[in-house]
Design a protein around this motif. Structure first.
Motif, PDB file in Angstrom:
ATOM      1  N   ASN A  47       0.824  -1.196   0.000  1.00 27.00           N
ATOM      2  CA  ASN A  47       0.000   0.000   0.000  1.00 27.00           C
ATOM      3  C   ASN A  47       0.864   1.254   0.000  1.00 27.00           C
ATOM      4  O   ASN A  47       1.843   1.350   0.748  1.00 27.00           O
ATOM      5  N   GLU A  48       0.475   2.214  -0.816  1.00 21.72           N
ATOM      6  CA  GLU A  48       1.279   3.425  -0.984  1.00 21.72           C
ATOM      7  C   GLU A  48       1.352   4.263   0.285  1.00 21.72           C
ATOM      8  O   GLU A  48       2.395   4.846   0.603  1.00 21.72           O
ATOM      9  N   PHE A  49       0.273   4.309   1.061  1.00 20.76           N
ATOM     10  CA  PHE A  49       0.282   5.116   2.269  1.00 20.76           C
ATOM     11  C   PHE A  49       1.128   4.483   3.372  1.00 20.76           C
ATOM     12  O   PHE A  49       1.769   5.186   4.157  1.00 20.76           O
ATOM     13  N   ILE A  50       1.146   3.165   3.420  1.00 24.25           N
ATOM     14  CA  ILE A  50       2.000   2.486   4.397  1.00 24.25           C
ATOM     15  C   ILE A  50       3.469   2.687   4.038  1.00 24.25           C
ATOM     16  O   ILE A  50       4.313   2.913   4.910  1.00 24.25           O
ATOM     17  N   LEU A  51       3.790   2.630   2.754  1.00 26.22           N
ATOM     18  CA  LEU A  51       5.168   2.888   2.322  1.00 26.22           C
ATOM     19  C   LEU A  51       5.603   4.305   2.690  1.00 26.22           C
ATOM     20  O   LEU A  51       6.721   4.522   3.173  1.00 26.22           O
ATOM     21  N   LEU A  52       4.720   5.278   2.469  1.00 27.48           N
ATOM     22  CA  LEU A  52       5.051   6.668   2.811  1.00 27.48           C
ATOM     23  C   LEU A  52       5.173   6.851   4.329  1.00 27.48           C
ATOM     24  O   LEU A  52       6.019   7.620   4.800  1.00 27.48           O
ATOM     25  N   ALA A  53       4.351   6.136   5.095  1.00 19.67           N
ATOM     26  CA  ALA A  53       4.451   6.214   6.556  1.00 19.67           C
ATOM     27  C   ALA A  53       5.778   5.628   7.037  1.00 19.67           C
ATOM     28  O   ALA A  53       6.412   6.173   7.955  1.00 19.67           O
ATOM     29  N   PHE A  54       6.229   4.530   6.415  1.00 17.70           N
ATOM     30  CA  PHE A  54       7.534   3.957   6.775  1.00 17.70           C
ATOM     31  C   PHE A  54       8.660   4.944   6.464  1.00 17.70           C
ATOM     32  O   PHE A  54       9.620   5.063   7.235  1.00 17.70           O
ATOM     33  N   LEU A  55       8.557   5.641   5.348  1.00 17.81           N
ATOM     34  CA  LEU A  55       9.579   6.638   5.014  1.00 17.81           C
ATOM     35  C   LEU A  55       9.623   7.759   6.047  1.00 17.81           C
ATOM     36  O   LEU A  55      10.705   8.238   6.415  1.00 17.81           O
ATOM     37  N   LYS A  56       8.457   8.190   6.511  1.00 14.83           N
ATOM     38  CA  LYS A  56       8.410   9.237   7.540  1.00 14.83           C
ATOM     39  C   LYS A  56       8.991   8.724   8.866  1.00 14.83           C
ATOM     40  O   LYS A  56       9.665   9.454   9.571  1.00 14.83           O
ATOM     41  N   LEU A  57       8.717   7.459   9.193  1.00 19.22           N
ATOM     42  CA  LEU A  57       9.247   6.906  10.442  1.00 19.22           C
ATOM     43  C   LEU A  57      10.765   6.782  10.407  1.00 19.22           C
ATOM     44  O   LEU A  57      11.420   6.903  11.438  1.00 19.22           O
ATOM     45  N   ARG A  58      11.322   6.522   9.230  1.00 15.67           N
ATOM     46  CA  ARG A  58      12.784   6.449   9.118  1.00 15.67           C
ATOM     47  C   ARG A  58      13.433   7.774   9.473  1.00 15.67           C
ATOM     48  O   ARG A  58      14.560   7.819   9.942  1.00 15.67           O
ATOM     49  N   LYS A  59      12.690   8.865   9.253  1.00 22.90           N
ATOM     50  CA  LYS A  59      13.189  10.204   9.580  1.00 22.90           C
ATOM     51  C   LYS A  59      12.739  10.656  10.972  1.00 22.90           C
ATOM     52  O   LYS A  59      12.912  11.812  11.332  1.00 22.90           O
ATOM     53  N   GLN A  60      12.138   9.742  11.739  1.00 19.81           N
ATOM     54  CA  GLN A  60      11.616  10.017  13.079  1.00 19.81           C
ATOM     55  C   GLN A  60      10.516  11.083  13.071  1.00 19.81           C
ATOM     56  O   GLN A  60      10.336  11.822  14.036  1.00 19.81           O
ATOM     57  N   ASP A  61       9.778  11.183  11.981  1.00 18.49           N
ATOM     58  CA  ASP A  61       8.677  12.131  11.850  1.00 18.49           C
ATOM     59  C   ASP A  61       7.371  11.399  12.138  1.00 18.49           C
ATOM     60  O   ASP A  61       6.694  10.918  11.240  1.00 18.49           O
ATOM     61  N   PHE A  62       7.022  11.302  13.446  1.00 19.12           N
ATOM     62  CA  PHE A  62       5.842  10.563  13.848  1.00 19.12           C
ATOM     63  C   PHE A  62       4.556  11.244  13.388  1.00 19.12           C
ATOM     64  O   PHE A  62       3.600  10.582  13.021  1.00 19.12           O
ATOM     65  N   GLU A  63       4.540  12.568  13.404  1.00 21.95           N
ATOM     66  CA  GLU A  63       3.346  13.294  12.962  1.00 21.95           C
ATOM     67  C   GLU A  63       3.093  13.079  11.473  1.00 21.95           C
ATOM     68  O   GLU A  63       1.959  12.928  11.042  1.00 21.95           O
ATOM     69  N   GLY A  64       4.153  13.082  10.689  1.00 24.22           N
ATOM     70  CA  GLY A  64       4.006  12.838   9.254  1.00 24.22           C
ATOM     71  C   GLY A  64       3.514  11.429   8.974  1.00 24.22           C
ATOM     72  O   GLY A  64       2.684  11.205   8.089  1.00 24.22           O
TER      73      GLY A  64
END
Length: 171
Positions: A47-64
């Protein structure tokens, strides 16, 4: 957010259009449409949104990451089983910072639905062991830590596991 079956229907339509282009002697268009079919099939399984959420988590951006996961309104309809597991896994990671009770529910559901990588399963079990230890359920915490140790083949969680075992000796 598309329903998961709409992605498959779109892929089927692209295949039909590609075959039609072949019958019309438009070989280039047919090849392009058949290659384009890979996109909805890939997005069906990842899923595209899960992939984007993983990318945000790699940057420690929990809000994103929360923002991207909020786009998934109905996970049961939009995601396949493993993706639902990762949806709950991501929510558990984000909630483990603030609300440990909610995080425990999400981690348990993620393990129940299944995670494809052993490392993710080890992290979920390690977090559940931490919750069990904070609630003074030593036997459950020990079992979860042993399972996490077996799943951690690269040794990335070795420090956290030994630290939790040391803390359990104090209980």
């Amino acid at each position: 957010m598309f329903h998961k079956n709409i992605k498959l229907i779109l892929a089927g339509l692209l295949v039909v259009a590609g075959v039609w282009q072949f019958t019309e002697s438009n070989i280039g268009n047919g090849i392009f449409l058949l290659l384009l079919t890979a996109i909805p099939i890939f997005l069906y399984f990842k899923n595209e949104f899960i992939l984007l959420a993983f990318l945000k988590l790699r940057k420690q951006d929990f809000e994103g990451a929360k923002k991207w996961l909020a786009y998934i309104k109905n996970p049961e309809a939009a995601l396949v089983r493993k993706q639902q597991g990762y949806f709950n896994y991501l929510h558990g990671i984000m909630l483990s910072q603030t609300n440990i009770n909610q995080a425990e529910k999400h981690f348990k559901k993620a393990i129940e639905l299944g995670l494809s990588m052993d490392m993710d399963l080890a992290v979920a079990k390690l977090n559940l062991a931490g919750v069990a230890m904070s609630r003074r359920r030593k036997l459950e915490a020990t079992n979860l830590l042993n399972e996490a140790k077996k799943l951690d083949k690269q040794g990335m969680l070795k420090e956290q596991i030994t630290m939790m075992k040391d803390q359990m000796k104090k209980i």
